[in-house]
Design a protein around this motif. Structure first.
Motif, PDB file in Angstrom:
ATOM      1  N   ASP A   1       0.822  -1.221   0.000  1.00 26.20           N
ATOM      2  CA  ASP A   1       0.000   0.000   0.000  1.00 26.20           C
ATOM      3  C   ASP A   1       0.854   1.269   0.000  1.00 26.20           C
ATOM      4  OD1 ASP A   1       1.021   0.115   2.572  1.00 26.20           O
ATOM      5  OD2 ASP A   1      -0.922  -0.059   3.583  1.00 26.20           O
ATOM      6  N   GLY A   2       2.181   1.099  -0.115  1.00 27.30           N
ATOM      7  CA  GLY A   2       3.077   2.245  -0.176  1.00 27.30           C
ATOM      8  C   GLY A   2       3.628   2.697   1.161  1.00 27.30           C
TER       9      GLY A   2
ATOM     10  N   GLU B   1       2.185  -7.661   1.773  1.00 28.74           N
ATOM     11  CA  GLU B   1       0.785  -7.486   1.380  1.00 28.74           C
ATOM     12  C   GLU B   1      -0.147  -7.585   2.582  1.00 28.74           C
ATOM     13  OE1 GLU B   1      -0.275 -10.082  -1.835  1.00 28.74           O
ATOM     14  OE2 GLU B   1       1.703  -9.926  -2.751  1.00 28.74           O
ATOM     15  N   ILE B   2       0.134  -8.554   3.443  1.00 32.69           N
ATOM     16  CA  ILE B   2      -0.630  -8.732   4.676  1.00 32.69           C
ATOM     17  C   ILE B   2       0.380  -8.651   5.820  1.00 32.69           C
ATOM     18  CG2 ILE B   2      -2.171 -10.222   5.996  1.00 32.69           C
ATOM     19  CD1 ILE B   2      -2.903 -11.630   3.404  1.00 32.69           C
ATOM     20  N   GLU B   3       0.275  -7.641   6.646  1.00 34.31           N
ATOM     21  CA  GLU B   3       1.271  -7.423   7.695  1.00 34.31           C
ATOM     22  C   GLU B   3       1.272  -8.558   8.722  1.00 34.31           C
ATOM     23  OE1 GLU B   3       2.385  -3.449   9.909  1.00 34.31           O
ATOM     24  OE2 GLU B   3       0.794  -4.494  11.020  1.00 34.31           O
ATOM     25  N   TYR B   4       2.423  -9.170   8.884  1.00 32.71           N
ATOM     26  CA  TYR B   4       2.575 -10.201   9.903  1.00 32.71           C
ATOM     27  C   TYR B   4       4.055 -10.325  10.247  1.00 32.71           C
ATOM     28  CZ  TYR B   4       4.775 -13.927   7.113  1.00 32.71           C
ATOM     29  OH  TYR B   4       5.667 -14.674   6.381  1.00 32.71           O
ATOM     30  N   ALA B   5       4.350 -11.009  11.334  1.00 32.38           N
ATOM     31  CA  ALA B   5       5.731 -11.310  11.721  1.00 32.38           C
ATOM     32  C   ALA B   5       5.838 -12.811  11.930  1.00 32.38           C
ATOM     33  CB  ALA B   5       6.110 -10.565  13.001  1.00 32.38           C
ATOM     34  N   HIS B   6       7.028 -13.349  11.719  1.00 33.62           N
ATOM     35  CA  HIS B   6       7.190 -14.778  12.006  1.00 33.62           C
ATOM     36  C   HIS B   6       8.430 -15.044  12.845  1.00 33.62           C
ATOM     37  CE1 HIS B   6       8.972 -14.906   7.695  1.00 33.62           C
ATOM     38  NE2 HIS B   6      10.000 -14.945   8.520  1.00 33.62           N
ATOM     39  N   ILE B   7       8.338 -16.112  13.620  1.00 34.38           N
ATOM     40  CA  ILE B   7       9.437 -16.551  14.484  1.00 34.38           C
ATOM     41  C   ILE B   7      10.106 -17.728  13.790  1.00 34.38           C
ATOM     42  CG2 ILE B   7      10.091 -17.253  16.829  1.00 34.38           C
ATOM     43  CD1 ILE B   7       7.103 -16.500  17.576  1.00 34.38           C
ATOM     44  N   GLU B   8      11.419 -17.676  13.688  1.00 33.69           N
ATOM     45  CA  GLU B   8      12.176 -18.758  13.060  1.00 33.69           C
ATOM     46  C   GLU B   8      13.136 -19.383  14.065  1.00 33.69           C
ATOM     47  OE1 GLU B   8      12.308 -17.171   8.446  1.00 33.69           O
ATOM     48  OE2 GLU B   8      13.808 -16.409   9.844  1.00 33.69           O
TER      49      GLU B   8
END
Length: 255
Positions: A79-80, A209-216
């Motif tokens: 979305d910029g 595109e879809i705000e998220y966070a991930h744990i690795e």
């Protein structure tokens, strides 16, 4: 009664990433520093010649168990807007009900489809809800330190992750080196399809595109029930960081 299960690996460098790891400075150097700066006799410490010890951390922020912020995925959201850095990630999203989806039966490099994920949830008799922290278990934590750690197992497809996020989930995690399936697997698809950009880093780039966070690089997910526990995964607030080290734990209620 509640039981706390440590689902973090020990952070001590990663041969696949830059950095020297943990550099330990022994107690003897602490005694020398005190003598040089404050004229304190090294033999006056409880253990003669040994004062404080410290260590320097020379590591990539993606070493060990860590949380990737959207800023890691790219410099601009679809979305910029500017993607959040790790210290900007809302702390309330780092705690929630946990669910473990076992994908350890996936072949090396395989995409775990949306239909497969939904079937596993059906078999678990579980419905994902907003605020859940969804963890995929590859079993790769048992291969830490071995060459196959970064190459074995599969990962969720972009379609599967998109569906999970659409259920109101903002944080997911994995016990593998990357939330995406092994790098060589999706890179091979990119080349196989004439360098089609849609095959690039599928799950990571979805985060623009879809705000998220991930744990690795989680660990010990096999010690958890499929659901019925809480996850707390608080990232270190590295200024402007693409990621932050995490001490992730699961709290399991027991009767």
């Amino acid at each position: 009664m509640s039981r706390i299960i440590d689902i973090s690996m020990v952070t001590d460098g990663d041969p696949t990433l830059e950095g020297k790891g943990v550099i330990f400075e022994p107690h003897s150097l602490g005694a020398e520093w005190n003598q040089e700066n404050y004229d304190i006799d090294p033999n006056h410490w409880p253990t003669p010649g040994a004062a404080f010890a410290v260590e320097h951390i020379d590591m990539n922020s993606h070493t060990g168990t860590h949380m990737d912020a959207p800023w890691h995925f790219g410099p601009v959201m679809a979305d910029g807007s500017k993607p959040k850095t790790i210290e900007e990630w809302p702390i309330e999203r780092c705690m929630g009900d946990g669910v473990v989806i076992d994908i350890s039966d996936a072949e090396d490099g395989a995409e775990v489809s949306l239909e497969e994920i939904q079937q596993k949830l059906k078999d678990m008799n579980y419905t994902i809800k907003p605020g859940d922290i969804v963890l995929t278990m590859t079993g790769n934590d048992k291969y830490w330190g071995k060459p196959e750690y970064t190459t074995r197992g599969g990962g969720p497809s972009r379609e599967a992750l998109k569906w999970i996020l659409e259920q109101g989930v903002t944080v997911v995690g994995t016990d593998a080196w990357s939330y995406d399936r092994p790098y060589a697997a999706w890179a091979a698809d990119y080349h196989k399809h004439g360098k089609d950009p849609k095959y690039l880093w599928p799950c990571h780039l979805l985060g623009l595109e879809i705000e998220y966070a991930h744990i690795e690089k989680l660990a010990n997910l096999d010690q958890l029930p499929p659901h019925g526990f809480k996850v707390i995964a608080l990232p270190i607030k590295i200024a402007g960081g693409t990621a932050g080290f995490v001490r992730a734990v699961a709290i399991v209620d027991e009767v």
